[in-house]
Design an enzyme around this catalytic site. Structure first.
Site, PDB file in Angstrom:
ATOM      1  CG  ASP A  14      -2.079  -0.965   1.080  1.00 10.01           C
ATOM      2  OD1 ASP A  14      -2.293  -1.470  -0.037  1.00 10.01           O
ATOM      3  OD2 ASP A  14      -2.765  -1.229   2.077  1.00 10.01           O
ATOM      4  NE  ARG A  94      -2.684   2.809  13.457  1.00 14.96           N
ATOM      5  CZ  ARG A  94      -1.886   1.861  12.993  1.00 14.96           C
ATOM      6  NH1 ARG A  94      -0.610   1.858  13.321  1.00 14.96           N
ATOM      7  NH2 ARG A  94      -2.343   0.917  12.199  1.00 14.96           N
TER       8      ARG A  94
END
Length: 407
Positions: A14, A94
Site C-alpha cells: 500500500d 497511532r
C-alpha cells in the site's frame, strides 16, 4: 525543489504504491517515515526499497520504549479496555506515530502528511485527529478517500500500478488477513473473520502464540512486580517495560493467553469483527487489576472503573492529544501512589489463575476479615449500622403499608 510530503511508511504494498501516486498527482518530494513500535517488520533493506519506489528520503525511528512508557503504561494504570475486551493495541500506537510524523514534517518543512488508512476504518480518525491537534496548518492526504485519482481497489491493481511506474518489487497478490502488529499486540481482520457465524481458523491465524487447545499440559507460574502502578519486574528480575512485555508475550503466547474474538463498534459507525492476540498485555492488565483490588479503597476503585472506561473510549476514538485525556491520566496517576507490590499468576491453557498478591500498602486486614472477633470490629456494631443503612427502605415500606390500609 518540490514541496515535501511526509508519508507514514511501512514498506508494504500500500505505502509503496502511494509514493509514485503522490509524485504523479501532487508533484511532491516524498519523505518516508517508518515508526518502529515493535512491529518486527523487515527494517533491513527498507531504505533501498523506499528509494527504488521514488522516495526522496527515509527516516526509521525506534520508538519502542517511548511507546511502552508514555502510551502503554498510562492505559495499564487506568485499566483502559474498550468494550470490555479490546486492550487498545492499535489505538495506543497511532497518536505516537502521528506525533513523529508531525516532528519530521516540521524538520523537513513539509506542507502535508499522508497516511494509507482506508476510508472505512478507525485509523484515519486517529491519525488525523492527532495531526490536527499538533499541527493544524499541515495538509492531510488520505489516498483511499481520493476517489478521482486513487483508482486501485485491490492488491493486483496496486502491483500493476507499481510496475507501470518502474517499481518491480516482490509483492504477492495472494489474499490474506489484514494485520496490524506492535509490541503490545497483533490484530487480524478479513477472510472468515468477516462472517461472525464462522469460527476463526486458529491454525492459520495465530502469530504470537498457541491455540489454548495446543498449549502445554503443564501450567507455569509467573510473578509481576509493580511500583506506583508501573510494572518493574518479572519473576523478581528487574526490567524496563518493553522487556517486561517481550517476556510476558513469550510466556503468555506459549500458554494461549490473550486471544480475543470481538465484534466491536468502530468510530465511523459500523461493526467489525476481529481477533486480537495480546498475550503479555492480558497478563499485565490482570495483574495490575488484582493489585489494585487489594490496595485501593472502595470508592476510589469504583470511581476509577468509570474513568478507565472513559479513557478507553478516548484512546479508541483517537483523542489522545486532548485536555480530557490529560486530566483523566492525571487522576489515574494520583491513584497509583501506593499501587506497589507483587502478583503471582498461573498460566494454563488460556487461563490466568490467581496465586497470591502481596503489597506493603494492602488494605486487607486479617483481623477484620477473619470470622473470629478482633479488637477493630465488634459484631454488635453492625446492628446499628444496618438500622441506619436500611432506614429509607423501612420508612418507604411503612408508607406503602399505610396506603394499603387506607385503600
Amino acid at each position: 525543489m518540490n514541496e515535501k510530503v511526509v508519508l507514514a511508511y511501512s514498506g508494504g504494498l500500500d505505502t509503496t504504491a502511494i509514493i509514485p501516486w503522490l509524485k504523479e498527482n501532487y508533484h511532491y518530494d516524498v519523505v518516508c517515515c517508518c515508526i518502529d513500535v515493535g512491529q518486527e517488520s523487515e527494517l533491513a533493506g527498507l531504505e533501498e526499497r523506499a528509494k527504488l519506489s521514488g522516495a526522496y528520503k527515509l527516516y526509521i525511528l525506534d520508538c519502542v520504549d517511548e511507546f511502552c512508557d508514555d502510551y502503554i503504561v498510562p492505559c495499564v494504570q487506568a485499566n483502559a479496555v474498550y468494550e470490555n475486551k479490546y486492550l487498545l493495541g492499535t489505538s495506543m500506537a497511532r497518536p505516537l506515530i502521528a506525533k513523529k510524523l508531525v516532528d519530521i514534517a516540521r524538520k523537513e518543512n513539509a506542507v502535508a502528511i499522508c497516511h494509507g488508512a482506508t476510508g472505512k476504518g478507525n485509523d484515519q480518525v486517529r491519525f488525523e485527529l492527532s495531526i490536527k491537534a499538533l499541527a493544524p496548518d499541515i495538509q492531510i492526504i488520505a489516498p483511499w478517500r481520493c476517489n478521482e485519482t486513487w483508482k486501485m481497489d485491490s492488491r493486483e491493481a496496486e502491483i500493476a500500478y507499481c510496475q507501470a511506474h518502474g517499481i518491480d518489487l516482490p509483492f504477492s497478490a495472494d489474499s490474506s488477513y489484514s494485520r496490524d502488529r506492535n509490541l503490545w499486540h497483533i490484530s487480524h481482520e478479513g477472510l472468515e473473520l468477516e462472517h461472525p457465524s464462522q469460527a476463526p481458523n486458529y491454525d492459520h491465524l495465530l502469530v504470537l502464540g498457541n491455540d489454548p487447545f495446543h498449549a502445554p499440559d503443564e501450567p507455569e507460574e509467573v510473578s509481576i512486580s509493580f511500583e506506583k502502578g508501573i510494572p518493574v519486574a518479572v519473576n523478581q528480575t528487574l526490567m524496563k517495560v518493553s522487556d517486561i512485555i517481550r517476556t510476558l508475550n513469550q510466556l503468555g503466547g506459549k500458554h494461549g493467553i490473550g486471544i480475543c474474538d470481538i465484534v466491536e463498534n468502530r468510530v465511523v459507525g459500523m461493526k467489525s469483527r476481529g481477533v486480537y492476540e495480546t498475550p503479555g498485555g492480558t497478563i499485565l492488565m490482570e495483574a495490575h487489576m488484582q493489585l489494585e483490588e487489594l490496595i485501593l479503597d472502595r470508592d476510589t476503585l469504583a470511581f476509577k472503573k468509570g474513568i478507565g472506561d472513559k479513557m478507553a473510549d478516548i484512546v479508541y476514538e483517537g483523542k489522545w492529544f486532548t485536555p480530557l485525556r490529560q486530566a483523566l491520566q492525571a487522576f489515574v496517576e494520583s491513584t497509583q501512589e501506593y499501587v506497589t507490590g507483587e502478583v503471582k499468576l498461573l498460566l494454563y491453557k488460556g487461563n490466568l489463575i490467581k496465586q497470591g498478591t502481596t503489597s506493603p500498602y494492602s488494605l486487607y486486614n486479617e483481623s477484620l476479615a477473619s470470622f473470629t472477633t478482633g479488637n477493630l470490629y465488634d459484631h454488635h456494631d453492625a446492628e446499628g449500622f444496618i438500622n441506619l443503612f436500611g432506614l429509607p427502605l423501612k420508612v418507604r415500606a411503612m408508607m406503602m403499608e399505610n396506603l394499603k390500609k387506607e385503600n
